[in-house]
Enzyme design. Structure first.
Site, PDB file in Angstrom:
ATOM      1  N   ARG A  93       0.717  -1.157   0.002  1.00 48.12           N
ATOM      2  CA  ARG A  93       0.030  -0.253  -0.057  1.00 48.12           C
ATOM      3  C   ARG A  93       0.673   1.178  -0.134  1.00 48.12           C
ATOM      4  O   ARG A  93       0.639   2.354  -0.669  1.00 48.12           O
ATOM      5  CB  ARG A  93      -0.924   0.028   1.206  1.00 48.12           C
ATOM      6  CG  ARG A  93      -1.746   1.258   1.338  1.00 48.12           C
ATOM      7  CD  ARG A  93      -2.827   1.375   2.509  1.00 48.12           C
ATOM      8  NE  ARG A  93      -3.351   2.477   2.698  1.00 48.12           N
ATOM      9  CZ  ARG A  93      -4.386   2.559   3.702  1.00 48.12           C
ATOM     10  NH1 ARG A  93      -4.673   1.548   4.558  1.00 48.12           N
ATOM     11  NH2 ARG A  93      -4.966   3.522   3.814  1.00 48.12           N
ATOM     12  N   ASN A 147      -9.993  -4.651  -0.186  1.00 53.37           N
ATOM     13  CA  ASN A 147      -9.974  -3.727  -1.441  1.00 53.37           C
ATOM     14  C   ASN A 147      -9.123  -4.108  -2.321  1.00 53.37           C
ATOM     15  O   ASN A 147      -8.148  -4.882  -2.516  1.00 53.37           O
ATOM     16  CB  ASN A 147      -9.470  -2.220  -0.909  1.00 53.37           C
ATOM     17  CG  ASN A 147     -10.623  -1.559  -0.324  1.00 53.37           C
ATOM     18  OD1 ASN A 147     -11.787  -1.349  -1.008  1.00 53.37           O
ATOM     19  ND2 ASN A 147     -10.597  -0.909   0.730  1.00 53.37           N
ATOM     20  N   CYS A 169     -18.661  -2.430   1.352  1.00 54.37           N
ATOM     21  CA  CYS A 169     -17.805  -1.115   1.781  1.00 54.37           C
ATOM     22  C   CYS A 169     -18.619  -0.506   3.046  1.00 54.37           C
ATOM     23  O   CYS A 169     -19.610  -0.643   2.960  1.00 54.37           O
ATOM     24  CB  CYS A 169     -17.635  -0.047   0.573  1.00 54.37           C
ATOM     25  SG  CYS A 169     -16.915   1.384   1.056  1.00 54.37           S
ATOM     26  N   HIS A 200     -16.721   3.433  -3.854  1.00 53.06           N
ATOM     27  CA  HIS A 200     -15.954   4.935  -3.676  1.00 53.06           C
ATOM     28  C   HIS A 200     -16.139   5.934  -4.694  1.00 53.06           C
ATOM     29  O   HIS A 200     -15.443   6.633  -4.858  1.00 53.06           O
ATOM     30  CB  HIS A 200     -14.216   4.354  -3.418  1.00 53.06           C
ATOM     31  CG  HIS A 200     -14.113   3.575  -2.374  1.00 53.06           C
ATOM     32  ND1 HIS A 200     -12.706   3.231  -2.113  1.00 53.06           N
ATOM     33  CD2 HIS A 200     -14.815   3.164  -1.250  1.00 53.06           C
ATOM     34  CE1 HIS A 200     -12.719   2.527  -0.785  1.00 53.06           C
ATOM     35  NE2 HIS A 200     -13.988   2.335  -0.431  1.00 53.06           N
ATOM     36  N   TYR A 254     -14.619  10.088  -1.312  1.00 49.59           N
ATOM     37  CA  TYR A 254     -13.654   9.723  -2.238  1.00 49.59           C
ATOM     38  C   TYR A 254     -13.887  10.572  -3.655  1.00 49.59           C
ATOM     39  O   TYR A 254     -12.634  10.784  -4.354  1.00 49.59           O
ATOM     40  CB  TYR A 254     -13.459   8.151  -2.694  1.00 49.59           C
ATOM     41  CG  TYR A 254     -13.019   7.266  -1.876  1.00 49.59           C
ATOM     42  CD1 TYR A 254     -11.692   7.016  -1.711  1.00 49.59           C
ATOM     43  CD2 TYR A 254     -13.546   6.932  -0.679  1.00 49.59           C
ATOM     44  CE1 TYR A 254     -10.980   6.198  -0.892  1.00 49.59           C
ATOM     45  CE2 TYR A 254     -13.154   5.909   0.392  1.00 49.59           C
ATOM     46  CZ  TYR A 254     -11.977   5.790   0.181  1.00 49.59           C
ATOM     47  OH  TYR A 254     -11.262   4.815   1.165  1.00 49.59           O
TER      48      TYR A 254
END
Ligand code: NAD
Ligand code: G6P
Ligand code: MN
Length: 434
Positions: A93, A147, A169, A200, A254
């Protein structure tokens, strides 16, 4: 017997899941919870497994907790398989967040090039899991939080014949709570929100209180100091009153990555320079959390977990399992095939949409439409997602290049190629398909 298997059980979110199961022990009488992880997560898995045992003991709930590094040992006969694994761990990440910045592009775990590489690493693991499920628990529902949640669901529905897969989510749950707060609703009020979009990039398309449409009132009350960003992982750059009122719909935070792109990019760059990008921050939060989790005296979910972005994660997961198990037919927002629900999205793509939850799974609520100010962006993002899943499944460089180029955060073939090449190299050991 009711058996749940959680893939990525060493996640620091697991106590939230345990708490959710404890709170619902009457309606969802789980008898076995199996936590699985990989070698790198062994240390965390053991701490979590023991904490989970203390939590159910304190609550006096008869859930047996098991943990193992071999998911095939855990899966046989599972009713629900939940996923919360992170392919490549937080280090991957960190790369997703940092590498695109070198080329002037936003780096984020589920958006732009970062989201794409997260999908590349994750989809092969998910497909392996599905193969195991076909053999060991063919009737299970897979409830997937991992994710990028929307793209994972798209890949599974597009390229496998496993139908009992639901992407999830916590975003819409948080948005619904924001709406309650902004409108100042009480327990007596009946709030009815219809969500639609993709993961998102989801919107409250219809907001009703006690049967009356309050969409406009909501937006009015959200301007000024009406609402702060509630997802802990997204910086709260405010929208102007003119924009918000003109836009007319409440969208997930987002959206800022797309509609406040320059400001968000500048912010990401600042954070990365000071080693404060979200992956690094989460690494620190995690260290603290696990120190706490390891304390023998702890037998509840500690409040420190609220610093993470996944608040209400367990509500979303547990409510969904509860409603499937009990055929509740209530409305929840999940990632599943559109089937005509959102009229200006194709029928056969995965969308994030309000659904009636039945024992046979989610049935999208029909009659929704994205407004023109959102439709184009959502459709473009869906094209990006589909191309990304094709590239992820087939290891197709050309498709990957096109996907990254058409992403609204990139929009340049030359830049896309540079990012793609560097990230392919960096992620090599997680990408058997390329
Ligand atoms: P994490 O880094 O703590 O990873 C969770 C666990 O997964 C770790 O213990 C790790 O060892 C394990 N893992 C890694 N690869 C694995 C594999 N192949 N099989 C089994 N386990 C594996 O991550 P986290 O912060 O707890 O988040 C977990 C996941 O949930 C991430 O994908 C995150 O993005 C996602 N998430 C999603 C939502 C949502 O809204 N959908 C909300 C919160 C978190
Ligand atoms: C939000 C999103 C999740 C994401 C999380 C990140 O809740 O909906 O999909 O995983 O934030 O939180 P973190 O604490 O890991 O930055
Ligand atoms: Mn999410």
């Amino acid at each position: 017997k009711l058996k749940i298997v959680t893939i990525g059980g060493g996640s620091s979110y697991t106590p939230e899941l345990i708490e959710g199961l404890i709170n619902r022990c009457k309606s969802l009488p789980v008898t076995e919870l199996w936590l699985t992880d990989v070698e790198e997560g062994k240390y965390k898995l053991e701490i979590i497994g023991k904490l989970a045992q203390r939590m159910v003991k304190r609550a006096g709930v008869p859930i047996k907790i098991y943990w193992t590094l071999d998911r095939r040992e855990a899966l046989p006969g599972a009713d629900f398989v939940t996923t919360q694994f992170r392919a490549g761990q937080l280090e991957a990440r960190d790369n997703d967040e940092r590498i695109p910045l070198k080329y002037g592009v936003i780096g984020q775990e589920t958006n732009g090039p970062g989201g794409m590489f997260n999908a590349f690493r994750t989809i092969p693991v998910l497909f392996g899991l599905i193969e195991d499920c076909k053999e060991l628990c063919p009737d299970a529902w897979i409830i997937s939080f991992t994710n990028p949640s929307g793209m994972n669901a798209e890949a599974v529905r597009r390229f496998t014949d496993w139908e009992r897969f639901i992407g999830l989510c916590n975003g819409p749950v948080n948005m619904q709570k924001d709406i309650e707060k902004v409108l100042g609703l009480t327990k007596e009020d009946q709030l009815d929100v219809k969500f639609g979009g993709i993961n998102h990039m989801v919107f409250a398309l219809e907001v009703k209180v006690n049967g009356k449409d309050v969409g406009e009132e909501l937006i009015d009350k959200m301007t000024g100091d009406g609402i702060r960003e509630s997802l802990k992982n997204i910086v709260d750059i405010p929208w102007s009153e003119e924009f918000l009122k003109g836009y007319g719909y409440y969208g997930i935070g987002y959206l800022r990555y797309y509609l406040q792109k320059q400001q968000m990019l500048a912010h990401c760059m600042e954070e990365a320079q000071d080693q404060r990008n979200r992956a690094r921050v989460v690494m620190e939060i995690e260290k603290e959390l696990f120190r706490k989790y390891a304390e023998e005296s702890l037998d509840i979910k500690p409040p420190e977990l609220e610093q993470r972005g996944g608040a209400y994660y367990s509500d979303a997961a547990c409510n969904l399992m509860d409603s499937i198990y009990n055929d509740k037919q209530d409305i929840q927002t999940v990632d599943t095939l559109n089937q005509g629900a959102i009229s200006n999205m194709p029928d056969d793509v995965v969308v994030e949409v309000s659904c009636r939850i039945t024992k046979d799974g989610p049935i999208p609520v029909p009659g929704l439409m994205l407004p023109i100010q959102a439709a184009g962006l959502v459709q473009q993002m869906k094209a990006f997602e589909i191309l990304t899943t094709e590239a992820a499944v087939r290891g197709d460089y050309r498709k990957a290049l096109v996907a990254m180029t058409i992403n609204p955060l990139v929009q340049s073939e030359q830049t896309a190629r540079k990012i793609l090449d560097e990230m392919l190299l960096k992620n090599e050991r997680y990408l058997p398909q390329f």
